[in-house]
Design a protein around this motif. Structure first.
Motif, PDB file in Angstrom:
ATOM      1  N   GLY A  35       0.813  -1.204   0.000  1.00 28.75           N
ATOM      2  CA  GLY A  35       0.000   0.000   0.000  1.00 28.75           C
ATOM      3  C   GLY A  35       0.848   1.256   0.000  1.00 28.75           C
ATOM      4  N   PHE A  36       0.215   2.376  -0.316  1.00 27.59           N
ATOM      5  CA  PHE A  36       0.912   3.654  -0.326  1.00 27.59           C
ATOM      6  C   PHE A  36      -0.089   4.778  -0.140  1.00 27.59           C
ATOM      7  CE2 PHE A  36       0.182   2.379  -4.759  1.00 27.59           C
ATOM      8  CZ  PHE A  36      -0.600   3.411  -5.219  1.00 27.59           C
ATOM      9  N   THR A  37       0.423   5.899   0.306  1.00 28.52           N
ATOM     10  CA  THR A  37      -0.333   7.139   0.400  1.00 28.52           C
ATOM     11  C   THR A  37       0.604   8.253  -0.031  1.00 28.52           C
ATOM     12  OG1 THR A  37      -1.607   6.315   2.273  1.00 28.52           O
ATOM     13  CG2 THR A  37      -1.621   8.683   1.913  1.00 28.52           C
ATOM     14  N   LEU A  38       0.285   8.872  -1.143  1.00 26.48           N
ATOM     15  CA  LEU A  38       1.097   9.965  -1.655  1.00 26.48           C
ATOM     16  C   LEU A  38       0.224  11.178  -1.899  1.00 26.48           C
ATOM     17  CD1 LEU A  38       3.468   7.991  -2.201  1.00 26.48           C
ATOM     18  CD2 LEU A  38       3.763   9.142  -4.344  1.00 26.48           C
ATOM     19  N   MET A  39       0.822  12.336  -1.734  1.00 27.98           N
ATOM     20  CA  MET A  39       0.136  13.580  -2.060  1.00 27.98           C
ATOM     21  C   MET A  39       0.939  14.296  -3.127  1.00 27.98           C
ATOM     22  SD  MET A  39      -1.117  14.921   1.643  1.00 27.98           S
ATOM     23  CE  MET A  39      -2.237  16.118   0.975  1.00 27.98           C
ATOM     24  N   GLY A  40       0.242  14.819  -4.107  1.00 24.53           N
ATOM     25  CA  GLY A  40       0.874  15.581  -5.172  1.00 24.53           C
ATOM     26  C   GLY A  40       0.210  16.935  -5.282  1.00 24.53           C
ATOM     27  N   ALA A  41       1.001  17.940  -5.568  1.00 31.38           N
ATOM     28  CA  ALA A  41       0.465  19.299  -5.655  1.00 31.38           C
ATOM     29  C   ALA A  41       0.942  19.950  -6.938  1.00 31.38           C
ATOM     30  CB  ALA A  41       0.914  20.119  -4.456  1.00 31.38           C
ATOM     31  N   LYS A  42       0.045  20.684  -7.585  1.00 26.95           N
ATOM     32  CA  LYS A  42       0.394  21.467  -8.761  1.00 26.95           C
ATOM     33  C   LYS A  42      -0.095  22.884  -8.525  1.00 26.95           C
ATOM     34  CE  LYS A  42      -0.562  22.367 -13.483  1.00 26.95           C
ATOM     35  NZ  LYS A  42      -0.832  23.731 -13.091  1.00 26.95           N
ATOM     36  N   ASN A  43       0.846  23.795  -8.501  1.00 26.77           N
ATOM     37  CA  ASN A  43       0.571  25.205  -8.284  1.00 26.77           C
ATOM     38  C   ASN A  43       0.171  25.839  -9.609  1.00 26.77           C
ATOM     39  OD1 ASN A  43       1.046  28.087  -7.875  1.00 26.77           O
ATOM     40  ND2 ASN A  43       1.942  27.446  -5.927  1.00 26.77           N
ATOM     41  N   ILE A  44      -0.527  26.962  -9.569  1.00 21.83           N
ATOM     42  CA  ILE A  44      -0.930  27.623 -10.809  1.00 21.83           C
ATOM     43  C   ILE A  44       0.274  28.174 -11.559  1.00 21.83           C
ATOM     44  CG2 ILE A  44      -3.230  28.200 -10.022  1.00 21.83           C
ATOM     45  CD1 ILE A  44      -2.288  31.020  -9.492  1.00 21.83           C
ATOM     46  N   ASN A  45       1.380  28.395 -10.863  1.00 21.78           N
ATOM     47  CA  ASN A  45       2.561  28.964 -11.503  1.00 21.78           C
ATOM     48  C   ASN A  45       3.492  27.917 -12.089  1.00 21.78           C
ATOM     49  OD1 ASN A  45       1.728  31.542 -10.678  1.00 21.78           O
ATOM     50  ND2 ASN A  45       2.649  31.228  -8.685  1.00 21.78           N
ATOM     51  N   ARG A  46       3.245  26.652 -11.813  1.00 22.28           N
ATOM     52  CA  ARG A  46       4.116  25.583 -12.306  1.00 22.28           C
ATOM     53  C   ARG A  46       3.319  24.574 -13.104  1.00 22.28           C
ATOM     54  NH1 ARG A  46       8.272  24.242  -7.443  1.00 22.28           N
ATOM     55  NH2 ARG A  46       8.968  26.374  -7.149  1.00 22.28           N
ATOM     56  N   ASN A  47       4.006  23.891 -14.001  1.00 21.98           N
ATOM     57  CA  ASN A  47       3.353  22.871 -14.814  1.00 21.98           C
ATOM     58  C   ASN A  47       3.788  21.470 -14.421  1.00 21.98           C
ATOM     59  OD1 ASN A  47       1.846  24.668 -16.334  1.00 21.98           O
ATOM     60  ND2 ASN A  47       3.520  25.020 -17.759  1.00 21.98           N
ATOM     61  N   VAL A  48       4.330  21.303 -13.237  1.00 24.56           N
ATOM     62  CA  VAL A  48       4.772  19.988 -12.775  1.00 24.56           C
ATOM     63  C   VAL A  48       4.104  19.671 -11.443  1.00 24.56           C
ATOM     64  CG1 VAL A  48       7.005  20.080 -13.937  1.00 24.56           C
ATOM     65  CG2 VAL A  48       6.800  20.977 -11.629  1.00 24.56           C
ATOM     66  N   LEU A  49       3.972  18.373 -11.196  1.00 22.42           N
ATOM     67  CA  LEU A  49       3.459  17.908  -9.919  1.00 22.42           C
ATOM     68  C   LEU A  49       4.618  17.689  -8.964  1.00 22.42           C
ATOM     69  CD1 LEU A  49       0.785  15.350 -11.055  1.00 22.42           C
ATOM     70  CD2 LEU A  49       0.410  17.163  -9.423  1.00 22.42           C
ATOM     71  N   ILE A  50       4.456  18.111  -7.747  1.00 18.82           N
ATOM     72  CA  ILE A  50       5.425  17.878  -6.694  1.00 18.82           C
ATOM     73  C   ILE A  50       4.832  16.813  -5.777  1.00 18.82           C
ATOM     74  CG2 ILE A  50       6.755  18.914  -4.821  1.00 18.82           C
ATOM     75  CD1 ILE A  50       7.380  20.090  -7.582  1.00 18.82           C
ATOM     76  N   TRP A  51       5.556  15.706  -5.588  1.00 19.67           N
ATOM     77  CA  TRP A  51       5.058  14.585  -4.807  1.00 19.67           C
ATOM     78  C   TRP A  51       5.621  14.596  -3.399  1.00 19.67           C
ATOM     79  CZ3 TRP A  51       1.064  12.006  -6.511  1.00 19.67           C
ATOM     80  CH2 TRP A  51       0.823  11.974  -7.879  1.00 19.67           C
TER      81      TRP A  51
END
Length: 162
Positions: free
Chosen positions: A136-152
């Motif tokens: 199993g896993f639990t990850l969170m990813g975020a994409k800011n309006i100023n960036r085009n990449v996901l940060i995990w």
């Protein structure tokens, strides 16, 4: 009348100072009431003014959920919009690997129009419950309006060995 004039003559400075202090307290009270209790009733203030003309519509949410659920490794998808953040929670079944789960999220970004991506932050939470066959896993990813990449960010709980 003579008594009042005598009181005025003896205490003129104190009376004037008292009136000035009283007026200052009244002004401070009015300003504090307007500052703390007046104004905008929204908890976000005026930070949401630029998305008033572009709300994340229900039909767009349903189409995004359907796009994500097309994958056979996805069990459930929920979308929650709070202010300028779109929270997307994806639950994966036992057949999913971490890389395939990240691929589903990356593919889902193509289903969100650039209009929304330029106005809203995206927060992904991908979860696979652990059982006998998978860790199993639990990850969170975020994409800011100023960036085009996901940060995990790895939020997988670690079990203590006893």
């Amino acid at each position: 009348m003579k008594k009042i004039r005598d009181i005025w003559n003896r205490n003129r400075v104190i009376i004037v100072l008292f009136l000035i202090v009283l007026i200052c307290f009244c002004i401070m009270g009015v300003v504090m009431v307007k500052y703390f209790f007046g104004g905008n009733t929204s908890s976000y203030g005026d930070r949401l003014d630029d998305i008033v003309d572009l709300p994340f519509k229900e039909e767009d949410q349903v189409s995004l959920i359907n796009l994500i659920k097309e994958n056979d490794i996805v069990s459930d998808v929920t979308i929650n919009v709070k202010g300028k953040i779109i929270y997307i929670r994806i639950l994966f079944n036992d057949k999913a690997s971490l890389d395939s789960a990240k691929g589903v999220v990356t593919k889902s970004l193509e289903g969100i129009s650039m209009d929304y991506q330029s106005k809203y932050d995206l927060e992904y939470t991908i979860v696979q419950e652990s059982n006998e066959s998978v860790a199993g896993f639990t990850l969170m990813g975020a994409k800011n309006i100023n960036r085009n990449v996901l940060i995990w960010n790895n939020n997988t709980p670690i079990k203590d060995k006893e």
